[in-house]
Design a protein around this motif. Structure first.
Motif, mmCIF file in Angstrom:
data_model
loop_
_atom_site.group_PDB
_atom_site.id
_atom_site.type_symbol
_atom_site.label_atom_id
_atom_site.label_comp_id
_atom_site.label_asym_id
_atom_site.label_seq_id
_atom_site.Cartn_x
_atom_site.Cartn_y
_atom_site.Cartn_z
ATOM 1 N N ARG A 114 -5.668 95.016 52.128
ATOM 2 C CA ARG A 114 -5.578 94.762 50.685
ATOM 3 C C ARG A 114 -4.118 94.616 50.251
ATOM 4 O O ARG A 114 -3.787 93.794 49.396
ATOM 5 N N PHE A 115 -3.248 95.444 50.841
ATOM 6 C CA PHE A 115 -1.828 95.345 50.534
ATOM 7 C C PHE A 115 -1.297 93.961 50.891
ATOM 8 O O PHE A 115 -0.620 93.307 50.083
ATOM 9 N N GLU A 116 -1.592 93.493 52.104
ATOM 10 C CA GLU A 116 -1.076 92.187 52.519
ATOM 11 C C GLU A 116 -1.658 91.060 51.680
ATOM 12 O O GLU A 116 -0.962 90.080 51.376
ATOM 13 N N SER A 117 -2.915 91.182 51.279
ATOM 14 C CA SER A 117 -3.531 90.162 50.438
ATOM 15 C C SER A 117 -2.867 90.104 49.062
ATOM 16 O O SER A 117 -2.560 89.020 48.538
ATOM 17 N N ALA A 118 -2.621 91.279 48.456
ATOM 18 C CA ALA A 118 -1.973 91.315 47.144
ATOM 19 C C ALA A 118 -0.541 90.797 47.217
ATOM 20 O O ALA A 118 -0.069 90.105 46.309
ATOM 21 N N LEU A 119 0.157 91.106 48.309
ATOM 22 C CA LEU A 119 1.528 90.629 48.478
ATOM 23 C C LEU A 119 1.550 89.115 48.635
ATOM 24 O O LEU A 119 2.400 88.431 48.049
ATOM 25 N N MET A 133 5.113 90.261 39.552
ATOM 26 C CA MET A 133 5.470 91.676 39.539
ATOM 27 C C MET A 133 4.226 92.550 39.441
ATOM 28 O O MET A 133 4.119 93.577 40.115
ATOM 29 N N ALA A 134 3.242 92.136 38.635
ATOM 30 C CA ALA A 134 2.011 92.917 38.501
ATOM 31 C C ALA A 134 1.261 92.987 39.825
ATOM 32 O O ALA A 134 0.746 94.042 40.215
ATOM 33 N N SER A 135 1.219 91.858 40.549
ATOM 34 C CA SER A 135 0.514 91.843 41.827
ATOM 35 C C SER A 135 1.226 92.694 42.871
ATOM 36 O O SER A 135 0.592 93.414 43.655
ATOM 37 N N ILE A 136 2.572 92.646 42.875
ATOM 38 C CA ILE A 136 3.324 93.468 43.833
ATOM 39 C C ILE A 136 3.161 94.952 43.518
ATOM 40 O O ILE A 136 3.020 95.777 44.422
ATOM 41 N N GLU A 137 3.164 95.305 42.251
ATOM 42 C CA GLU A 137 2.979 96.707 41.883
ATOM 43 C C GLU A 137 1.599 97.198 42.309
ATOM 44 O O GLU A 137 1.439 98.340 42.746
ATOM 45 N N GLU A 138 0.599 96.329 42.193
ATOM 46 C CA GLU A 138 -0.747 96.675 42.672
ATOM 47 C C GLU A 138 -0.721 96.925 44.177
ATOM 48 O O GLU A 138 -1.348 97.864 44.679
ATOM 49 N N ALA A 139 0.017 96.082 44.902
ATOM 50 C CA ALA A 139 0.107 96.236 46.354
ATOM 51 C C ALA A 139 0.835 97.526 46.727
ATOM 52 O O ALA A 139 0.383 98.292 47.585
ATOM 53 N N LEU A 140 1.948 97.800 46.075
ATOM 54 C CA LEU A 140 2.750 98.984 46.411
ATOM 55 C C LEU A 140 2.049 100.281 46.033
ATOM 56 O O LEU A 140 2.299 101.324 46.645
ATOM 57 N N ALA A 141 1.171 100.227 45.033
ATOM 58 C CA ALA A 141 0.456 101.429 44.605
ATOM 59 C C ALA A 141 -0.483 101.964 45.692
ATOM 60 O O ALA A 141 -0.907 103.124 45.629
ATOM 61 N N LEU A 142 -0.798 101.147 46.686
ATOM 62 C CA LEU A 142 -1.683 101.581 47.763
ATOM 63 C C LEU A 142 -0.987 102.520 48.752
ATOM 64 O O LEU A 142 -1.656 103.208 49.525
ATOM 65 N N TRP A 143 0.343 102.541 48.721
ATOM 66 C CA TRP A 143 1.097 103.324 49.701
ATOM 67 C C TRP A 143 1.176 104.793 49.302
ATOM 68 O O TRP A 143 1.408 105.123 48.146
ATOM 69 N N ARG A 144 1.015 105.685 50.308
ATOM 70 C CA ARG A 144 1.124 107.129 50.098
ATOM 71 C C ARG A 144 2.273 107.731 50.901
ATOM 72 O O ARG A 144 2.780 108.800 50.571
ATOM 73 N N ASP A 145 2.646 107.057 51.995
ATOM 74 C CA ASP A 145 3.707 107.523 52.903
ATOM 75 C C ASP A 145 3.978 106.356 53.836
ATOM 76 O O ASP A 145 3.529 105.230 53.584
ATOM 77 N N HIS A 146 4.674 106.594 54.952
ATOM 78 C CA HIS A 146 4.836 105.548 55.951
ATOM 79 C C HIS A 146 3.473 105.201 56.551
ATOM 80 O O HIS A 146 2.571 106.051 56.629
ATOM 81 N N ALA A 147 3.321 103.975 56.988
ATOM 82 C CA ALA A 147 2.063 103.547 57.604
ATOM 83 C C ALA A 147 1.773 104.373 58.853
ATOM 84 O O ALA A 147 2.673 104.650 59.653
ATOM 85 N N TYR A 148 0.506 104.786 59.001
ATOM 86 C CA TYR A 148 0.084 105.622 60.138
ATOM 87 C C TYR A 148 1.061 106.791 60.335
ATOM 88 O O TYR A 148 1.477 107.102 61.459
ATOM 89 N N SER A 149 1.422 107.442 59.254
ATOM 90 C CA SER A 149 2.567 108.360 59.265
ATOM 91 C C SER A 149 2.445 109.484 60.287
ATOM 92 O O SER A 149 3.456 109.937 60.834
ATOM 93 N N GLU A 150 1.237 109.932 60.583
ATOM 94 C CA GLU A 150 1.067 111.013 61.553
ATOM 95 C C GLU A 150 1.430 110.589 62.977
ATOM 96 O O GLU A 150 1.852 111.411 63.788
ATOM 97 N N PHE A 151 1.248 109.289 63.253
ATOM 98 C CA PHE A 151 1.354 108.808 64.628
ATOM 99 C C PHE A 151 2.337 107.645 64.761
ATOM 100 O O PHE A 151 2.365 106.988 65.806
#
Length: 247
Positions: A114-119, A133-151
C-alpha cells in the motif's frame, strides 16, 4: 483493508504489516502471532510474496543458521501454530505444497504494498503539489519503525528492509518537494534542518533547504548551507558536492 475469499466461501480480512515490527490484523484487531521464532517464521513467509519456502530455508531463517537436532519436527509445530492463528483471523491462508509452505494472500493486504502504491500515485500527480503531498502523507502514515525492524539486520531480509527504508527516505524528500511547490517555505525549512542532520550526505534535501531559505528571503543562510555541505563532503568522503547541488 481489502480481503479475499477463503476456501468454503469465508471472507478473509487479514492485514500483514511489516513497516515496523511484524504484525497481523484481522477486522480491526491485532492477532497474537507468538514469540520471536514464530514471528521470524511469519515474516519470512510474508517476505516470500506468496512463493513457497522449503523446510530447509525456513529452518535456516527461524534458527538464524543454528538449528537444533529436532528442528524439522519443531518447525512443523511452528507451522501448525501459525496456521491456527491465521485461520482464526479469517481463513485457510497458510498453504502446504510439494516444495514447502506459502501464504495465499493478496498484495493489497500488505502495508508495504500500500505504501508503494500511494507513493507511485503521488509521483504521478507531481504537477499538483497539494494532491501529491496528501498522497505521500497517506503513504508515510503507514510506517511505525524501520521495515521488518526486528529482523532487518539478518541476511534473509536485510535487502528488502534496506530497499523499503530507502523508499521511505525518498518519500520524505518528495513530500518536502511538494511543500515547496505549495509555497510552505518556513514549514519546509523546519523539517529540512532536522532531515539534513539525519542524512548529511544526501544532496537533494540540502538543495531543498537552500531553495527554501532563498525563497523565504534568507539568501545568506542559503549560501552558508551550501558551504557547510561542501565542507562536510570534503571532510567525510573527500568529494565535492554534486553538479546539481552546485548549480
Amino acid at each position: 483493508m481489502n480481503g479475499s475469499t477463503a476456501a468454503g466461501g469465508r471472507s478473509m480480512n487479514l492485514d500483514y504489516r511489516v513497516l515496523g515490527p511484524i504484525e497481523v490484523w484481522a477486522d480491526g484487531r491485532q492477532l497474537d502471532i507468538g514469540g520471536s521464532r514464530q514471528r521470524r517464521l511469519l515474516a519470512a513467509l510474508v517476505l516470500a510474496g506468496g512463493r513457497p519456502i522449503t523446510a530447509e530455508r525456513l529452518i535456516d531463517v527461524v534458527w538464524v543458521g543454528h538449528p537444533p537436532d529436532q528442528a524439522r519436527n519443531t518447525l512443523r509445530t511452528y507451522i501448525a501454530r501459525a496456521r491456527r492463528v491465521l485461520e482464526a483471523g479469517g481463513g485457510e491462508v497458510l498453504v502446504t505444497d510439494a516444495t514447502g509452505w506459502r501464504l495465499d494472500r493478496s498484495e493489497t493486504a500488505l502495508d508495504s504494498a500500500r505504501f508503494e502504491s500511494a507513493l507511485a500515485g503521488a509521483r504521478a500527480m507531481s504537477a499538483d503539489p497539494i494532491a501529491s503531498m496528501a498522497s505521500i502523507e497517506e503513504a508515510l502514515a503507514l510506517w511505525r519503525d524501520h521495515a521488518y525492524s526486528e529482523f532487518s539486520d539478518e541476511q534473509w531480509c536485510a535487502g528488502e528492509a534496506v530497499r523499503l527504508d530507502e523508499l521511505r527516505t525518498a518519500a520524505e524528500e518528495e513530500r518536502i518537494e511538494a511543500m515547496l511547490g505549495c509555497g510552505l517555505y518556513d514549514d519546509a525549512i523546519s523539517e529540512l534542518e532536522s532531515f539534513v542532520d539525519r542524512h548529511p550526505l544526501r544532496d537533494r534535501p540540502r538543495g531543498q533547504l537552500m531553495i527554501a531559505l532563498y525563497r523565504a528571503g534568507r539568501q545568506v543562510e542559503a549560501v552558508r548551507s551550501y558551504q557547510d555541505n561542501r565542507r562536510h563532503h570534503g571532510q567525510e568522503v573527500g568529494v565535492e558536492p554534486s553538479d546539481e547541488l552546485r548549480t
